[in-house]
Write a protein that holds these residues in place. Structure first.
Motif, PDB file in Angstrom:
ATOM      1  N   ASP A  97      -0.124   4.022   1.408  1.00  0.00           N
ATOM      2  CA  ASP A  97      -0.315   4.590   2.735  1.00  0.00           C
ATOM      3  C   ASP A  97      -0.338   3.454   3.749  1.00  0.00           C
ATOM      4  N   ARG A 154       0.839  -1.202   0.000  1.00  0.00           N
ATOM      5  CA  ARG A 154       0.000   0.000   0.000  1.00  0.00           C
ATOM      6  C   ARG A 154       0.870   1.245   0.000  1.00  0.00           C
ATOM      7  N   GLN A 203      -4.830   7.301   9.059  1.00  0.00           N
ATOM      8  CA  GLN A 203      -3.984   8.498   8.991  1.00  0.00           C
ATOM      9  C   GLN A 203      -4.087   9.132   7.601  1.00  0.00           C
ATOM     10  N   ALA A 204      -4.122   8.316   6.556  1.00  0.00           N
ATOM     11  CA  ALA A 204      -4.242   8.851   5.199  1.00  0.00           C
ATOM     12  C   ALA A 204      -5.571   9.567   5.020  1.00  0.00           C
ATOM     13  N   GLU A 219      -5.306  12.937   6.819  1.00  0.00           N
ATOM     14  CA  GLU A 219      -4.480  13.881   6.070  1.00  0.00           C
ATOM     15  C   GLU A 219      -5.213  14.385   4.839  1.00  0.00           C
ATOM     16  N   SER A 220      -5.962  13.513   4.186  1.00  0.00           N
ATOM     17  CA  SER A 220      -6.745  13.912   3.024  1.00  0.00           C
ATOM     18  C   SER A 220      -7.820  14.916   3.424  1.00  0.00           C
TER      19      SER A 220
END
Length: 75
Positions: free
Chosen positions: A42, A40, A47-48, A51-52
């Protein structure tokens, strides 16, 4: 042509022809390796996602984080 240029040209040609398999799609037996969690982009999906959300909140826009769409803005 001089000899060094000819050798360089031959090496570049061999590299280009040998690299054609790099652009081929994965074979069915290779897809299991590509589906592993370690592959992956991320490591932590939560967490991804956070952040997005933060990025698109600061940019005052949404979408564009995934793959797809026509690019014309009509979908």
């Amino acid at each position: 042509m001089t000899r060094p240029r000819l050798v360089l040209l031959a090496a570049l040609g061999a590299t280009a022809l040998g690299g054609c398999s790099l652009w081929a799609p994965p074979q069915p037996w290779e897809k299991g390796d590509l589906a592993r969690p370690a592959m992956r982009l991320d490591a932590d999906p939560l967490q991804a996602r956070f952040e997005s959300h933060t990025y698109f909140s600061k940019e005052a826009a949404s979408g564009g984080g995934g793959v797809g769409g026509g690019g014309c803005g009509c979908n």
